[in-house]
Design an enzyme around this catalytic site. Structure first.
Site, short mmCIF file in Angstrom:
data_model
loop_
_atom_site.label_atom_id
_atom_site.label_comp_id
_atom_site.label_asym_id
_atom_site.label_seq_id
_atom_site.Cartn_x
_atom_site.Cartn_y
_atom_site.Cartn_z
N ASP A 271 4.82 2.08 5.96
CA ASP A 271 4.77 0.79 5.85
C ASP A 271 6.17 0.27 6.01
OD1 ASP A 271 5.63 -1.61 4.84
OD2 ASP A 271 4.52 -1.26 2.40
N ASP B 83 1.60 -4.38 7.71
CA ASP B 83 2.55 -3.61 7.30
C ASP B 83 2.68 -2.17 7.80
OD1 ASP B 83 3.91 -6.13 6.74
OD2 ASP B 83 4.70 -5.23 4.67
N LYS C 24 5.84 4.88 -11.03
CA LYS C 24 6.88 5.55 -11.52
C LYS C 24 6.44 5.90 -12.44
CE LYS C 24 9.46 1.75 -8.91
NZ LYS C 24 10.76 1.23 -8.98
#
Length: 361
Positions: free
Chosen positions: A218, A111, A162
């Site tokens: 991506d 990707d 995160k």
């Protein structure tokens, strides 16, 4: 050698991937995987291994053409069941290590689009002597991602998912250079290279990071596909502006295949790619969009921020916008408006669809 992870089903890029595997979808008028193969060959790679699962026969049909076009050996390593992002390396172990005097190989996600730094990676990998090199990319808001934390010597010390507070703005770019010895760390079963293999390598002090200096995206879903296309065209404008279309009827960065027919009186751009054998009639306005091969667009239509699939027929005075994605062989009748609509292949659209996110089955 290099291994490209192309095994996914491409669900995020449907309806395009109903017609062909995601690596074969054209990005800037060239299959996504060909951007990667071309850069690998330029860096001296002579054998590319495609780790495949979905639509293997379609991939194999394309491979012969790619081998001839790029002068490189391309072989398939087929999964019978999903193996994650590290399992395919174990499955392809013999292919990766046989006749590999360099003792290392590139790995990349299918990707990823960027200015691939393969030559710089190789020099860096040889200089630090560790088992692995991972390319990282700086982002504005790292709280959305898993971040890579490295020390001053560029050794990766940890991965944090995160983060609530700032510890790094570098994310995994999905491009690696690994020594053959890394294969001893990967079992022949579904395994995640990001969550299982790399953290253990970092603990052992065997992973270094190289920061990407170019754009990166991506492109596995439509919004990011179009954003990546804009970044790619901007890069092309700087590196090889002669490849872009300029002059009357073109605005900003536009890439049109030479076989496409664009009538006078159109305004195309910015950030548009139009593939082979397309026909665009007078009075049409196209911006921030990708038009795939063999599509015909009748006069005075407006297309903005959308992806139009292969062999579509778009009527007169049609309006398509707001991240609409049309699959293969879609016929849109005159004076129809599509606002953020997903249309599956082989459909005929006779009436306007204005509810964003609707899927026409």
């Amino acid at each position: 050698k290099a291994l490209i992870l192309v095994g996914g089903f491409g669900t995020r890029l449907r309806p395009l991937t109903f017609s062909c595997p995601k690596p074969c979808v054209e990005f800037a008028n060239k299959p996504i995987v060909c951007h990667q193969i071309e850069a690998l060959v330029k860096a001296g790679v002579t054998e590319v291994i495609l780790a495949i699962n979905y639509q293997p026969e379609t991939m194999r049909e394309s491979i012969e053409r790619y081998c001839e076009e790029y002068g490189v050996s391309i072989v398939c390593s087929q999964e019978t069941s999903p193996m994650g992002t590290a399992g395919p390396l174990a499955l392809a172990r013999e292919l990766l290590t046989k006749d590999n005097p360099e003792g290392c190989f590139f790995v990349l996600n299918s990707d990823v689009i960027c200015e691939y730094p393969f030559e710089e990676m190789y020099e860096f990998h040889k200089s630090h002597g560790k088992e692995g090199t991972i390319v990282v990319f700086p982002v504005d808001d790292p709280s959305k991602y898993g971040v890579v934390v490295s020390n001053e010597q560029k050794e990766v010390v940890s991965f944090v998912e995160k983060p609530k507070k700032f510890i790094s703005n570098k994310i995994n770019a999905g491009i690696y250079l690994l020594s053959n010895s890394v294969l001893d760390r990967i079992p022949l079963k579904p395994t995640s290279i990001e969550r299982e293999t790399f953290p253990l390598m970092a603990e052992d002090g065997q992973l270094c990071s190289l920061t990407l200096k170019s754009f990166w995206m991506d492109i596995g879903q439509p919004r990011d596909f179009l954003t990546g296309m804009e970044l790619y065209l901007e890069s092309l404008a700087q590196k090889s502006p002669e490849s872009l279309n300029k002059g009357e009827g073109y605005l900003g960065n536009v890439l049109v295949d030479p076989s496409a027919e664009i009538e006078e009186g159109c305004l195309i751009g910015p950030n548009v790619t139009i593939a082979a054998n397309c026909k665009v009639a007078a009075g049409t306005r196209i911006a921030n969009s990708c038009i795939l091969e063999g599509t015909t667009i009748a006069g005075n239509s407006w297309i903005n921020g959308s992806i139009i699939g292969w062999k579509n027929k778009v009527g007169r005075w049609v309006r398509i916008e707001s991240l609409s994605v049309l699959g293969e062989d879609v016929h849109v009748k005159d004076e129809v408006c599509l606002n953020g609509i997903i249309v599956l292949p082989h459909k005929e659209i006779k009436e306007s669809e204005l509810v964003q996110g609707k899927i026409v089955l």
